[in-house]
Enzyme design. Structure first.
Site, short mmCIF file in Angstrom:
data_model
loop_
_atom_site.label_atom_id
_atom_site.label_comp_id
_atom_site.label_asym_id
_atom_site.label_seq_id
_atom_site.Cartn_x
_atom_site.Cartn_y
_atom_site.Cartn_z
N ASP A 1 0.83 -1.20 0.00
CA ASP A 1 0.00 0.00 0.00
C ASP A 1 0.87 1.26 0.00
OD1 ASP A 1 -2.30 1.49 0.04
OD2 ASP A 1 -2.68 1.26 2.17
N GLY A 2 0.32 2.34 -0.54
CA GLY A 2 1.00 3.63 -0.47
C GLY A 2 1.59 4.10 -1.79
N GLY B 1 0.05 5.42 -4.36
CA GLY B 1 -0.55 6.71 -4.74
C GLY B 1 0.06 7.85 -3.94
N SER C 1 -7.39 -5.82 -5.94
CA SER C 1 -8.56 -6.39 -5.26
C SER C 1 -9.80 -6.24 -6.13
CB SER C 1 -8.78 -5.66 -3.93
OG SER C 1 -9.28 -4.37 -4.17
N ASN D 1 -10.78 -2.79 -6.34
CA ASN D 1 -9.94 -1.85 -7.11
C ASN D 1 -10.53 -1.49 -8.49
OD1 ASN D 1 -6.74 -3.10 -5.87
ND2 ASN D 1 -7.97 -1.39 -5.16
N SER E 1 -8.29 -5.03 4.69
CA SER E 1 -8.73 -4.79 3.31
C SER E 1 -9.14 -6.06 2.56
CB SER E 1 -7.65 -4.03 2.52
OG SER E 1 -7.40 -2.79 3.12
C1 FPP Z 1 -1.99 0.15 -3.27
O1 FPP Z 1 -1.52 1.48 -3.30
C2 FPP Z 1 -1.43 -0.60 -4.38
C3 FPP Z 1 -2.13 -1.19 -5.37
C4 FPP Z 1 -3.61 -1.11 -5.45
C5 FPP Z 1 -1.48 -1.90 -6.49
C6 FPP Z 1 -0.22 -2.64 -6.19
C7 FPP Z 1 0.49 -2.88 -7.47
C8 FPP Z 1 1.82 -2.85 -7.67
C9 FPP Z 1 2.79 -2.64 -6.60
C10 FPP Z 1 2.40 -2.99 -9.05
C11 FPP Z 1 2.16 -4.26 -9.74
C12 FPP Z 1 2.30 -5.47 -8.90
C13 FPP Z 1 2.81 -6.66 -9.31
C14 FPP Z 1 2.77 -7.83 -8.41
C15 FPP Z 1 3.39 -6.86 -10.63
P1 FPP Z 1 -2.57 2.68 -3.44
O2 FPP Z 1 -2.67 3.01 -4.88
O3 FPP Z 1 -3.86 2.30 -2.80
O4 FPP Z 1 -1.82 3.80 -2.64
P2 FPP Z 1 -2.49 4.96 -1.76
O5 FPP Z 1 -3.20 4.27 -0.63
O6 FPP Z 1 -1.30 5.75 -1.32
O7 FPP Z 1 -3.41 5.71 -2.66
#
Ligand code: FPP
Length: 254
Positions: A35-36, A38, A80, A83, A210
């Protein structure tokens, strides 16, 4: 089997942490809520997708390190069911990153003897994503090292619903009236046959599950770090393992 070579420069923070880690007491299975991304991008005035791309570097390092440490299973929460509610451009970019990962990282995965697998409702993903993922699964099927599970279009509740429906169908087919057991339910999850996570890591400081592996984390140790996923490196993984090894797991006993 451990292959700790190249995991730490002599005298580095990583080397210090590695010295403290007891290789005989490593978690068998680590699951990660990445997470994180964004927020990482926002802090740099970049678009959110730049955070996801930067997060791929962390994925690569954590996969490689976990395989070298000799973990049995690493599960990463990549996308998810919830998402899909994100802007279309972000979803498209995430799917492209996954395709890129399955294509470009395949060689590294092979070299690390890692077996790749997807958990979640993969059948609902775009055919082009499914095709590439299936190729990655097929071509690593015979590897004997770590199992890398990517949770995609995943929801812990949906997994329990899918498992219950499978059991119901079987029961009707076999006119089975026995009560359902924990073993039976476990055996119908996407993760059937895989040990439950010993350690669940969540980055970016949020204290939430989550909808991740709801059944499987019943007795997992939870480790939350303020580090944002794109900043998560080998050192952070070692720190989580050191903390895990300090915990006293009682599984409800004394
Ligand atoms: C959560 O951060 C992250 C995700 C929803 C996506 C995770 C994906 C990757 C790390 C890249 C691809 C992965 C693989 C395994 C190839 P967020 O966007 O919710 O961050 P925030 O809470 O700061 O908005």
């Amino acid at each position: 089997m451990h292959d700790l070579e190249g995991l730490a420069e002599p005298g580095s923070v990583e080397a210090g942490l590695l010295k403290v880690i007891e290789t005989a007491k490593l978690p068998k299975h680590i699951a990660v809520i990445m997470d994180g991304n964004g927020r990482w991008a926002g802090l740099r005035s970049l678009p959110r997708v730049a955070g996801h791309r930067a997060g791929m570097v962390s994925v690569r390092e954590v996969v490689e390190t976990s395989a070298k440490l000799g973990l049995e299973v690493l599960t990463l929460y990549a996308f998810s069911v919830e998402n899909w509610k994100r802007p279309r451009a972000e979803v498209r970019m995430l799917m492209n990153l996954l395709k890129e990962f399955a294509r470009r990282e395949l060689r590294n995965i092979q070299e690390s003897n890692v077996r790749f697998r997807v958990i979640g409702r993969a059948q609902e993903l775009q055919p082009s994503v499914q095709r590439i993922l299936t190729q990655a699964v097929e071509s690593t099927r015979d590897n004997s090292g770590m199992l890398l599970q990517i949770a995609l279009n995943y929801s812990g509740r949906a997994e329990l619903v899918d498992a219950t429906n499978r059991i119901l169908l079987e029961r009707v087919r076999n006119a089975d009236k026995h009560p359902i057991t924990e073993e039976q339910l476990s055996g119908c999850l996407y993760t059937a046959g895989v040990p439950d996570p010993d350690l669940l890591i969540r980055t970016s400081g949020e204290m939430r599950i989550s909808n991740f592996l709801l059944w499987q984390i019943a007795y997992s140790e939870i480790y939350v770090t303020p580090t944002l996923w794109p900043d998560f490196r080998r050192k952070d993984l070692f720190e989580a393992i050191v903390e895990f090894q300090r915990r006293n797991r009682r599984y409800g006993g004394l």
